[in-house]
Design an enzyme around this catalytic site. Structure first.
Site, PDB file in Angstrom:
ATOM      1  N   ALA A 131       0.775  -1.245   0.000  1.00  0.00           N
ATOM      2  CA  ALA A 131       0.000   0.000   0.000  1.00  0.00           C
ATOM      3  C   ALA A 131       0.806   1.295   0.000  1.00  0.00           C
ATOM      4  CB  ALA A 131      -0.956   0.007   1.186  1.00  0.00           C
ATOM      5  N   ALA A 132       2.073   1.285   0.429  1.00  0.00           N
ATOM      6  CA  ALA A 132       2.793   2.562   0.560  1.00  0.00           C
ATOM      7  C   ALA A 132       3.202   3.109  -0.811  1.00  0.00           C
ATOM      8  CB  ALA A 132       4.037   2.371   1.423  1.00  0.00           C
ATOM      9  N   PRO A 133       3.177   4.428  -0.978  1.00  0.00           N
ATOM     10  CA  PRO A 133       2.899   5.466   0.022  1.00  0.00           C
ATOM     11  C   PRO A 133       1.421   5.771   0.223  1.00  0.00           C
ATOM     12  CG  PRO A 133       3.555   6.493  -2.038  1.00  0.00           C
ATOM     13  CD  PRO A 133       3.640   5.015  -2.268  1.00  0.00           C
ATOM     14  N   GLY A 134       0.540   5.078  -0.469  1.00  0.00           N
ATOM     15  CA  GLY A 134      -0.880   5.248  -0.157  1.00  0.00           C
ATOM     16  C   GLY A 134      -1.709   5.927  -1.231  1.00  0.00           C
ATOM     17  N   GLY A 135      -1.148   6.078  -2.429  1.00  0.00           N
ATOM     18  CA  GLY A 135      -1.913   6.717  -3.509  1.00  0.00           C
ATOM     19  C   GLY A 135      -3.219   5.983  -3.765  1.00  0.00           C
ATOM     20  N   LYS A 136      -3.141   4.664  -3.762  1.00  0.00           N
ATOM     21  CA  LYS A 136      -4.367   3.902  -4.052  1.00  0.00           C
ATOM     22  C   LYS A 136      -5.168   3.671  -2.776  1.00  0.00           C
ATOM     23  CE  LYS A 136      -2.090   2.421  -8.115  1.00  0.00           C
ATOM     24  NZ  LYS A 136      -0.628   2.472  -7.988  1.00  0.00           N
ATOM     25  N   ARG A 159       8.669   3.017   4.471  1.00  0.00           N
ATOM     26  CA  ARG A 159       7.544   3.364   3.584  1.00  0.00           C
ATOM     27  C   ARG A 159       6.215   3.327   4.336  1.00  0.00           C
ATOM     28  NH1 ARG A 159       8.287   3.495  -1.940  1.00  0.00           N
ATOM     29  NH2 ARG A 159       6.271   2.545  -2.370  1.00  0.00           N
ATOM     30  N   CYS A 251       3.409  -1.254 -12.583  1.00  0.00           N
ATOM     31  CA  CYS A 251       3.753  -0.103 -13.421  1.00  0.00           C
ATOM     32  C   CYS A 251       4.950  -0.474 -14.293  1.00  0.00           C
ATOM     33  CB  CYS A 251       4.015   1.146 -12.582  1.00  0.00           C
ATOM     34  SG  CYS A 251       5.328   0.954 -11.382  1.00  0.00           S
TER      35      CYS A 251
HETATM   36  N1  SAM Z   1       0.032   0.965  -3.979  1.00  0.00           N
HETATM   37  C1  SAM Z   1       1.033   1.980  -3.695  1.00  0.00           C
HETATM   38  C2  SAM Z   1       0.462   3.339  -4.007  1.00  0.00           C
HETATM   39  O1  SAM Z   1      -0.470   3.443  -4.791  1.00  0.00           O
HETATM   40  O2  SAM Z   1       0.937   4.333  -3.426  1.00  0.00           O
HETATM   41  C3  SAM Z   1       2.308   1.708  -4.459  1.00  0.00           C
HETATM   42  C4  SAM Z   1       2.863   0.347  -4.179  1.00  0.00           C
HETATM   43  S1  SAM Z   1       4.422   0.008  -4.879  1.00  0.00           S
HETATM   44  C5  SAM Z   1       4.054  -0.240  -6.515  1.00  0.00           C
HETATM   45  C6  SAM Z   1       4.739  -1.597  -4.288  1.00  0.00           C
HETATM   46  C7  SAM Z   1       4.938  -1.717  -2.802  1.00  0.00           C
HETATM   47  O3  SAM Z   1       5.186  -3.090  -2.501  1.00  0.00           O
HETATM   48  C8  SAM Z   1       6.116  -0.947  -2.266  1.00  0.00           C
HETATM   49  O4  SAM Z   1       5.703  -0.058  -1.253  1.00  0.00           O
HETATM   50  C9  SAM Z   1       7.059  -2.013  -1.707  1.00  0.00           C
HETATM   51  O5  SAM Z   1       7.730  -1.618  -0.511  1.00  0.00           O
HETATM   52  C10 SAM Z   1       6.114  -3.168  -1.447  1.00  0.00           C
HETATM   53  N2  SAM Z   1       6.797  -4.493  -1.444  1.00  0.00           N
HETATM   54  C11 SAM Z   1       8.083  -4.768  -1.750  1.00  0.00           C
HETATM   55  N3  SAM Z   1       8.323  -6.085  -1.588  1.00  0.00           N
HETATM   56  C12 SAM Z   1       7.180  -6.647  -1.181  1.00  0.00           C
HETATM   57  C13 SAM Z   1       6.804  -7.972  -0.826  1.00  0.00           C
HETATM   58  N4  SAM Z   1       7.669  -8.985  -0.901  1.00  0.00           N
HETATM   59  N5  SAM Z   1       5.548  -8.182  -0.432  1.00  0.00           N
HETATM   60  C14 SAM Z   1       4.661  -7.171  -0.377  1.00  0.00           C
HETATM   61  N6  SAM Z   1       4.965  -5.897  -0.705  1.00  0.00           N
HETATM   62  C15 SAM Z   1       6.202  -5.639  -1.100  1.00  0.00           C
END
Ligand code: SAM
Length: 507
Positions: A131-136, A159, A251
């Site tokens: 979820a980070a940084p939380g846009g969705k 994050r 993305c």
């Molecule tokens: N959904 C977020 C938004 O809209 O702001 C962006 C998410 S970003 C594409 C993917 C996220 O997955 C990152 O914050 C990352 O730290 C996390 N991540 C990395 N490895 C992961 C894992 N093994 N399991 C779950 N999440 C993971």
């Protein structure tokens, strides 16, 4: 500007053929910024009343129309998202009070396509797993209108802080955890109506917006990411109730992480793909990039968003429907645990009775709350908060928090942090101020833009003459708390959130 990685160029030329020059040209143009409104507009929920037992927050919009200085920052609207606009290239919105107070969220337009595909509804149980940084997560929360349960999870400890900040500044009630997906799945099997897996990926779709993404990419990134995506997806499916929906998004342009991961899931689990709409610049996923098998033909139901065809960056979206429960045993072999030494934990029980702890509360809590908020608008769960030591939270389900903690999940926020009790008094939390609206706050302190900027930088306030806790607002949107005492009005805006870089949008 960092060059595109040579291996990426070769790969994309081969995949795109005659489209390559258009794609390459688009990556050389400046990216488009988008903005979502989070406090104004139609997401107000006049039907939600404080008598709704599941209601966790107030109808989530101000009575005020979008201020003209804010509207002046927007160009055309983004077709696939209500209340979202293309931001003027020269806009200073990112340095304005309207971002700090969560009234707006800057997000690139393609990323906005994901939450409408998930279509979260008020009253549902929804998980945003990465979820980070939380846009969705903030967009999900706005659609849920404070009803049901939003669990926002992030594995990364730094994050997760940004996630907490963004959800709190938007006034969204959520349970926020920091856990690996397998641990979460052990605690919450088959619990959710809807799950978003916005997966960590090789980030090719961000090469235009974030040139650093080019530096972090290598020819092996897509394979490494796909292995992790399969793990995350398998654990996520264990948490979905049969009949529930899961949106998988990335993305990146890479079919290894998109069509091929989806094809793997279709073969491995009792899921089917659901068709998604097609907006200008969107295209169907590519069965030919996943082996053209009978299963992969379903991929035309997924969507690809291309920078040379639409307004935003590169994105991929698939929506699954779960036909039958997925258990840990049923996905054995396809999942790896983060800690192999850990014994399988006993299955968490079906939802237990809510073990809300109220023992620390004194009888004057409802009266104190009614001092801040018009009584008829106080959501029921705020009257009977969940206490964690002196901290009082509005939680959707106390049993869920207990299940999570029993499973060793780090619960960063069990819900909306309302107040802290100390020495027989209550201190309202910043998150509570951000969850209030001008319809309900009893003692507003209205600032103009210049005073709001000074307040957010921590400067002293002029004495307003009012006493007690004051809800500081600008044009009906919250900024935080102030406290009126004899002869002065104290600025209690949290030190860690203070901003000295803000500028006015009004002349
Ligand atoms: N959904 C977020 C938004 O809209 O702001 C962006 C998410 S970003 C594409 C993917 C996220 O997955 C990152 O914050 C990352 O730290 C996390 N991540 C990395 N490895 C992961 C894992 N093994 N399991 C779950 N999440 C993971």
């Amino acid at each position: 500007m960092t060059e595109l990685p040579a291996a990426f160029v070769t790969m994309m030329k081969e995949r795109l053929g005659p489209e390559w020059p258009h794609f390459y040209e688009a990556l050389r143009r400046p990216p488009v910024r988008g903005v979502r409104l989070q406090r104004f507009g139609h997401a107000a929920n006049p039907a939600a009343s404080a008598s709704d037992g599941l209601q966790l927050a107030l109808a989530h919009a101000t009575q005020t129309a979008v201020p003209s200085e804010l509207r002046a920052q927007f160009l055309n609207s983004i077709p696939w998202y209500d209340d979202a606009f293309v931001l003027r290239p020269d806009s200073l919105l990112g340095h304005s009070v309207w971002i700090v107070n969560g009234a707006c969220y800057i997000q690139e337009p393609s990323a906005m396509a994901v939450v409408p595909a998930l279509d979260p509804q008020p009253g549902e149980w929804v998980l945003d797993l990465c979820a980070a940084p939380g846009g969705k997560a903030t967009a999900i929360g706005r659609r849920m209108q404070g009803r049901g349960l939003l669990l926002a999870n992030e594995v990364h400890p730094t994050r997760v802080r940004a996630l907490v900040e963004n959800l709190e500044r938007a006034g969204i009630p959520a349970c926020i955890t920091q856990a690996q997906p397998d641990r979460l799945a052990d605690a919450l099997p088959q619990q959710f109506d809807a799950i978003l897996v916005d997966a960590p990926c090789s980030g090719e779709g961000m090469f235009r917006k974030d040139p650093d993404a080019r530096l972090h990419w290598s020819a092996t990134s897509p394979e490494v990411c796909a292995a992790r995506q399969r793990q995350i997806l398998a654990h996520a499916l264990r948490m979905l109730r049969p009949g529930g929906r899961l949106v998988y998004s990335t993305c990146t342009f890479n079919p290894i992480e998109n069509e091929q991961v989806v094809t793997w899931a279709l073969r491995q689990f009792p899921v089917e793909l659901e068709d998604l709409p097609t907006w200008p610049g969107w295209e169907a996923g590519r069965p030919d990039w996943a082996g053209n098998s009978p299963v992969s033909h379903e991929l035309v139901k997924t969507r690809r968003l291309w920078p040379h065809k639409g307004v935003g960056e590169g994105h991929f979206i698939a929506r699954f429907r779960l036909l039958d429960a997925v258990s840990e045993t049923s996905c054995k072999g396809s999942i790896r645990r983060t800690d192999r030494r850990r014994q399988a934990r006993p299955r968490p029980l079906p939802r237990r009775a809510d073990r809300r702890q109220t023992s620390r509360l004194t009888a004057d809590w409802p009266r104190w709350l009614a001092e801040l908020i018009l009584e008829e608008h106080i959501p029921p769960v705020w009257r009977n908060p969940y206490s964690r030591g002196p901290q009082l939270y509005a939680v959707a389900d106390g049993a869920l928090v207990a299940d999570l903690e029993a499973a060793g999940v780090h619960v960063v926020r069990p819900g909306l942090w309302l107040a802290t009790a100390a020495d027989g008094r209550y201190q309202p939390q910043h998150a509570l101020a951000m969850a209030l609206t001008d319809r309900v706050a009893r003692h507003p302190l209205i600032l103009d833009e210049g005073d709001a900027i000074r307040y957010l930088s921590g400067e002293s306030l002029a004495d307003s003459g009012q006493r007690g806790w004051l809800w500081v607002q600008i044009q009906g949107c919250p900024l935080g708390w102030a406290k009126g005492v004899a002869g002065r009005t104290n600025n209690v805006y949290p030190k860690g959130l203070r901003r000295t870089d803000l500028v006015r949008l009004t002349n």
